[in-house]
Structure formats: structure tokens, C-alpha cells
Enzyme design. Structure first.
Site, short mmCIF file in Angstrom:
data_model
loop_
_atom_site.label_atom_id
_atom_site.label_comp_id
_atom_site.label_asym_id
_atom_site.label_seq_id
_atom_site.Cartn_x
_atom_site.Cartn_y
_atom_site.Cartn_z
N LYS A 18 -23.91 -25.42 -13.07
CA LYS A 18 -23.80 -26.73 -13.74
C LYS A 18 -25.13 -27.48 -13.68
CE LYS A 18 -20.54 -28.95 -11.78
NZ LYS A 18 -21.01 -29.90 -10.78
N LYS A 225 -10.75 -18.95 -29.43
CA LYS A 225 -9.58 -19.21 -28.58
C LYS A 225 -9.82 -20.45 -27.70
CE LYS A 225 -6.56 -16.66 -25.47
NZ LYS A 225 -6.41 -15.38 -24.80
N GLY A 356 -39.20 -27.15 8.76
CA GLY A 356 -38.01 -26.99 9.58
C GLY A 356 -37.97 -28.01 10.70
N CYS A 383 -45.64 -27.87 6.33
CA CYS A 383 -45.13 -28.87 7.26
C CYS A 383 -44.99 -28.27 8.67
CB CYS A 383 -43.85 -29.47 6.72
SG CYS A 383 -43.56 -31.11 7.37
N GLU A 407 -42.17 -32.24 19.72
CA GLU A 407 -40.81 -32.05 19.20
C GLU A 407 -40.09 -30.97 20.02
OE1 GLU A 407 -40.63 -30.85 15.05
OE2 GLU A 407 -38.45 -30.94 15.02
N HIS A 509 -45.22 -31.13 1.68
CA HIS A 509 -44.45 -30.04 1.07
C HIS A 509 -44.91 -29.81 -0.37
CE1 HIS A 509 -41.33 -29.46 4.16
NE2 HIS A 509 -41.51 -30.75 4.41
N GLU A 511 -44.37 -27.46 -2.25
CA GLU A 511 -43.38 -26.75 -3.08
C GLU A 511 -42.61 -27.68 -4.02
OE1 GLU A 511 -43.25 -27.13 0.22
OE2 GLU A 511 -41.20 -27.31 0.99
#
Ligand code: GLN
Length: 541
Positions: A18, A225, A356, A383, A407, A509, A511
Site C-alpha cells: 500500500k 468481475k 543502532g 552513526c 552508552e 544518517h 541513507e
């Protein structure tokens, strides 16, 4: 002209394409000179997909303005080649949050707040905002999920009301369904489509067009149909045969004269003749047998390819542009830690570590990066992939493994990736991520500078942690170059290594800004380096 609206609903099953259909229809209309915008209405209660697991939802797509959105917005941007705005993704969570906060403020003057009209009005307000903020003449609105889901009912009710609010001449409903193939009798079945149209009718929406996705081409009689049973024009029953080439969908819909039908229904004339030359070239190029370049994508959600949708598309765009086939190997970083899947990495000519969060599989990613550095295999880090490239290099330079991003290890001796001081203060207030478009100044004579061939670029971000400037000097002494930095000089946006064919990481990013006909320069440079490593001759489209 009054803004025109095209609403896309889904029937039978989800995942029939969709989003791609809406994106492709957007392209058909843009090709004819109309200003279009596309919006996704997501029926889930989360405010946005930012906090959802990629396993549940696939990738989080980030817009210029920093909105964290559904991955369908990536399809819209790539197909239509536009930059969308945060109003282009509305969720049930946002709608309710808005209505409830108004209620708390007393804006409803003591009224009883109900789904109709308060929730539906808020949905309609958000749909109207798209046309205004994007200055679009035609707004395409896709409702997530399938007709019959409880969650999507308020959205569908809002769409139903819009037909009488703004008029039949300004609204068009497209229902995207699926024709299952029954192997035993070798026939395609229209019954589920009929049922889903009936369901749609029961909530007051009669589709104007049915896009019937099927794995095989189907006969004219089936089209008749569907037209008969679902009460739509025969010309408005559009077969959409599954194609392995995603970017072929606009061409398929063009052949079925979808745009002609829509414009006629709206009483519009095409302003310019669509020119599909470039697009057709792209599809032909995809189908042409080519030499393959093997790239390893090392991540932790690799079982679900949708989690890295934009990365995969950006790699495909770059490979196409260079006239090579992308052979993507999905490598699980946690498996690398256990010594498994290294055969996959070893056969590749390029390694990519995408973005990530969280510590699972981190050391596996660092091992893959280490391998790329030592074996001089082209590497692109996005990243988190850039941050870990810095960690790996610093472990070498500082001659200790006690180097990390805070992190993953708050008490590391060398926090080469850390929260900035200002961020440490904001973190307690909740707003913690650097999101959306930020400028990046490029250093001439570097790999990044050469690839972009520009001085200043804007790229999309989504992260908390940054390169720790206390380590800039020592790492530079050993060959790390900061080829992209924020204009105020404070933030390292791109790092790369000297003395390596291609080892580059971006804090942003890239991308998200790659388009099929305009591949991202860093992806092109990376894939090109991988081809050189493999001895594959490339061409530039
Ligand atoms: N987890 C890292 C950070 O928050 C990287 C984020 C990402 O890769 N998008 O900075």
C-alpha cells in the site's frame, strides 16, 4: 484550485504494498506537474515509532525536521523525491495526546469528549495541515493497517466525513487489496477483495479505484468481475503484479493509466507530459545482469530486513549508479561475537555497520570494524557505525581495550564517544536526541570532501552521543581525519582514516537522503571502493 485528496486503504491482508502504491501514485502526479505531499496515518497508540523495537516496526525514518516516522515515509520521499514534514505522519497516540491535553486545558468548555466528533476532527485537522504546510495541490493519505481493524476505525470515519466536507470532486478513495492464488485449481480469487470492499462500504466509504496486487498477471475477465462485484469502473480496477524491482511500480501504474483516471475524476488536465526516461533506465539497469559486489551489513536486527530499509535502498541506488549488482550479506553482530558468520564477512569486499542503540552485539560490530581496518576492506559506518569505528581505532592508538562509548560503559577509562556537556544537562529533562537536519562543513582533499564535491552539506541525525573532542588530537596524530565538522567546529560529523582504501564513518544518517536517481555520494564512494577491492570495473550512470 481546491486541494485534492486521495485516500489509500488496505484490504485482505497487510504488506501488499500500500505504501509503495501511494508513493508511486504520488510520483505519477508529480511527473504531470502537480505539487504533491504524502501522509501516513498510523493507527497504533504510540506517539511515534521512535521508541518501538525495529523488530515490531522496521526502521524509524527521520525527516529534515527531526520527526521520527514510519518507514513508509521513506518510500514516499524516495519515489516522489520530496522532503516531507512532521505532519506527514500522524498516529492515534498523537491524536489522543492532543485531544486530551486540550480537554485538560478546558478548551472543550465542559463538553463530553467523544471519538466522533472530537477525535475525528483532530484527525481531519491533521490531514488539512499537510496541504497547508507542504503547499501541496494533491495530498495522498495512506491509512495503516487493513480495513476491519478496530484501531483504524476513527481514521476511516474521518476520511468518510471528508467526502461530504470538501466534496466528491476533491476526494478519491483507492483500496489496495490482494488476490490469493489457489494452487489446486490454479486460479486467482477475488472473494477476499469483495469482502473487504463490503467492509469498507459498511463504514460508508465506496472506493473509486481498486488496486489488486497479485503474484501473477490476471485475465481481463477477473478485472471485469472485480468491477462488477465491487461497483467500480472497469478502468479503475488496476492489476498490480508483484515485481522484484520496487522502482518498477510507477511504470506499471503508468501503463494502467492510473494518473489519467485520477486527473479526469478531479477535473484536472496534466500540466506537463510525464518523462519516464530516467526511471525506465533505472529499471532496465536493475534487470540487466551485472557483476556483483558483496557487502556485509553487520547489525543486530538483520533477521528483519525492513529494520535497515533505507540503508539497503541507499546501497542499491549506489550500486545501480555504478552499474554493479549489490549482493548484500546480512551478518548478525552477536553471532560474530560467538565466532560464527565470519565466513560471510570474509567473502565481502565492503563492510557496513549501520545505526543502532543498546549494547547487544556491540563487540561483534567492533570486531567487524577491526577486521575492515586491519585487512584494508572498504568500510562505511553510519552513526553507531561511526562511533564504533572511533572506539576500535582509539583502542589501537591508546593501546588499551578500556576504551568505549559511555552508552555501553559508563566507567570506561577512555570515553571517546560521550554525551556533550550541554546534553548531560538536558538528559534529565527528557529531550535528549540530536534529531533532524544539521549542517556539516567538509574538509577539502579528504574522501568525504571529494565524494560530496561541496563545502557545506545538510544531513539528518538521530543520536544522543557524540565524538569526545578531548581525543581529537591524539587520534589525528595517528591518522584519523575529521573530514566533516559542524560549522562551529564543535562536533565531529565525519571521521575517516588515512592509510586505508576507504574507512569512513558519519555521525549522521546519509541513507535517508539517498534517492534512486540521485544516489548519496558517500554510498557511491563506498560501493566504488568495494568494487575496486573486488577488481570490478564500474561505470557512472
Ligand atoms: N546509540 C548511538 C547514539 O545514541 C547511535 C545512534 C544511532 O546509530 N542512530 O548516539
Amino acid at each position: 484550485m481546491a486541494t485534492k485528496y486521495i485516500f489509500f486503504t488496505g484490504g485482505v491482508v497487510s504488506s501488499v504494498g500500500k505504501g509503495v502504491t501511494a508513493a508511486a501514485v504520488g510520483r505519477l502526479l508529480k511527473e504531470r506537474g502537480f505539487k504533491v505531499a504524502v501522509q501516513k496515518l498510523d493507527p497504533y497508540i504510540n506517539v511515534d515509532p521512535g521508541t518501538m523495537s525495529p523488530y515490531q516496526h522496521g526502521e524509524v525514518y527521520v525527516l529534515d525536521d527531526g520527526a521520527e516516522t514510519d518507514l513508509d515515509l521513506g518510500h514516499y520521499e524516495r519515489f516522489v523525491d520530496i522532503n516531507l514534514n512532521k505532519v506527514c505522519n500522524t498516529t492515534t497516540g498523537q491524536v489522543y495526546a492532543e485531544v486530551i491535553s486540550k480537554e485538560r486545558r478546558g478548551d472543550y468548555l465542559g463538553g463530553t469528549i467523544q471519538v466522533i466528533p472530537h477525535i475525528t476532527n483532530e484527525i481531519k485537522r491533521r490531514i488539512a495541515m499537510v496541504g497547508k504546510t507542504m503547499e501541496a495541490e494533491i495530498v495522498l493519505v495512506e491509512v495503516g493497517g487493513t480495513v476491519g481493524d478496530i484501531e483504524s476505525l476513527p481514521f476511516l470515519e474521518a476520511l468518510r466525513q471528508l467526502r461530504s466536507d470538501i466534496g466528491r470532486e476533491n476526494t478519491l478513495y483507492i483500496h489496495v487489496t490482494w488476490l490469493p492464488y489457489i494452487g489446486a485449481t490454479s486460479e486467482m480469487k477475488t472473494k477476499p477483495t469483495q469482502h473487504s470492499v463490503r467492509e469498507l462500504r459498511s463504514i460508508g466509504i465506496s472506493p473509486d479505484m481498486i488496486v489488486a496486487r497479485a503474484d501473477e498477471p490476471f485475465e481481463e475477465s477477473l478485472r471485469e468481475k472485480i468491477a462488477l462485484f465491487c461497483d467500480v469502473d472497469k478502468k479503475a480496477v488496476i492489476p498490480m503484479v508483484t515485481t522484484p524491482v520496487l522502482y518498477e511500480v510507477p511504470l506499471l501504474l503508468e501503463r494502467e493509466k492510473v494518473a489519467e483516471y485520477i486527473l479526469k475524476r478531479f477535473g484536472l488536465e496534466e500540466r506537463i507530459k510525464p518523462d519516464w526516461t530516467k526511471w525506465q533506465e533505472l529499471v532496465d539497469e536493475t534487470k540487466r545482469p551485472k557483476e556483483s559486489v558483496k557487502i556485509a551489513l553487520v547489525g543486530k536486527y538483520v533477521e528483519l530486513h525492513d529494520a535497515y530499509m533505507s540503508v539497503r535502498e541507499a546501497l542499491k541506488h549506489a550500486a545501480l549508479h555504478l552499474g554493479v549488482e549489490l549482493d548484500l550479506k546480512w551478518v548478525h553482530s552477536a553471532e560474530l561475537e560467538k565466532g560464527r558468520e565470519w565466513d560471510l564477512v570474509n567473502e565481502c569486499d565492503g563492510i557496513l555497520v549501520p545505526g543502532g542503540f543498546g549494547s547487544r552485539g556491540i563487540e561483534g560490530k567492533i570486531q567487524a570494524i577491526h577486521h575492515a581496518r586491519v585487512e584494508k576492506i572498504p568500510y562505511l559506518g553510519l552513526c553507531l557505525g561511526m562511533q564504533l569505528m572511533v572506539v576500535d581505532f582509539a583502542r589501537e592508538v591508546l593501546k588499551t581495550d578500556n576504551v568505549n562509548s559511555t552508552e555501553f560503559d559508563r566507567s570506561t577509562s577512555h570515553p571517546v564517544i560521550d554525551l556533550m556537556l550541554e546534553q548531560k544537562e538536558i538528559i534529565n529533562l527528557g529531550g535528549t536526541m540530536r534529531l533532524g537536519l544539521y549542517p556539516c562543513h567538509l574538509q577539502p582533499g579528504t574522501k568525504a570532501g571529494d565524494a560530496y564535491a561541496k563545502e557545506l552539506v545538510f544531513e539528518r541525525h538521530r543520536h544522543r552521543f557524540e565524538f569526545n573532542n578531548s581525543y581529537r588530537e591524539i587520534l589525528a596524530e595517528h591518522g584519523m581525519r575529521y573530514s566533516g565538522i559542524s560549522p562551529d567546529g564543535q562536533l565531529v560529523e565525519i571521521a575517516e582514516l588515512e592509510d586505508h582504501p576507504f574507512m569512513l564513518g558519519t555521525q549522521f544518517h546519509p541513507e535517508f537522503l539517498s534517492r534512486p536517481t540521485r544516489p548519496h555520494p558517500l554510498f557511491v564512494a563506498f560501493v566504488k571502493a568495494a568494487c575496486e577491492k573486488a577488481g570490478i570495473v564500474t561505470k557512472q550512470l
